[in-house]
Design a protein around this motif. Structure first.
Motif, short mmCIF file in Angstrom:
data_model
loop_
_atom_site.label_atom_id
_atom_site.label_comp_id
_atom_site.label_asym_id
_atom_site.label_seq_id
_atom_site.Cartn_x
_atom_site.Cartn_y
_atom_site.Cartn_z
N ALA A 104 0.72 6.01 -3.30
CA ALA A 104 -0.01 6.20 -2.26
C ALA A 104 0.06 5.34 -1.27
N GLU A 105 -0.11 4.27 -1.61
CA GLU A 105 -0.53 3.20 -0.53
C GLU A 105 1.14 2.94 0.22
N ILE A 106 2.16 2.82 -0.65
CA ILE A 106 3.44 2.41 -0.32
C ILE A 106 3.92 3.68 0.50
N ARG A 107 3.51 4.85 0.14
CA ARG A 107 3.98 6.05 0.97
C ARG A 107 3.35 6.26 2.37
N ARG A 108 1.93 5.66 2.45
CA ARG A 108 1.21 5.71 3.67
C ARG A 108 1.82 4.69 4.60
N ARG A 109 2.30 3.63 4.13
CA ARG A 109 2.44 2.49 5.03
C ARG A 109 3.99 2.51 5.47
N ASN A 110 4.92 2.86 4.58
CA ASN A 110 6.51 2.78 4.61
C ASN A 110 7.06 4.04 3.96
N ASN A 168 0.16 2.52 -7.10
CA ASN A 168 0.53 2.06 -6.00
C ASN A 168 1.39 2.98 -5.00
#
Length: 108
Positions: free
Chosen positions: A8-14, A6
């Motif tokens: 990569a998604e967390i890094r992209r969003r926040n 998860n």
């Protein structure tokens, strides 16, 4: 090394919520725990318990004896250990005392 799927998604969003963390190679310190020892209440049992704890190089902070009946005593032993393996050595040594019936950790 990131192993969380998860991230990569967390890094992209926040990206501002990501904080770099590094774990120490080794942890040093002392930890306090309390054991409840059920033992036959014979003369010298406290000295035997204290000697067993000292033989494992653990710290003995407090011993409290509560007589359950004419035969058994419930003994709370607060001690300081280095890690879980050290605690296991203490418990093995205490179980080696003939009068000890059981040992359990007290939460808290």
């Amino acid at each position: 090394v990131e192993t969380c799927a998860n991230m990569a998604e967390i890094r992209r969003r926040n990206p501002s919520e990501i904080i770099a963390a590094h774990w120490a190679d080794s942890v040093e310190g002392e930890y306090t725990t309390t054991l409840r020892v059920e033992a036959e209440g014979k003369k010298g049992i406290i000295a035997e318990l204290a000697s067993a704890v000292a033989a494992t190089d653990a710290g003995l902070d407090n011993i409290n004896v509560e007589e359950r009946d004419a035969v058994l005593s419930s003994i709370s032993v607060r001690l300081t250990v280095k890690n879980l393996a050290h605690l296991a050595r203490v418990e093995r040594r205490l179980r080696g005392i003939a009068q000890v019936q059981s040992i359990s950790r007290i939460a808290g």
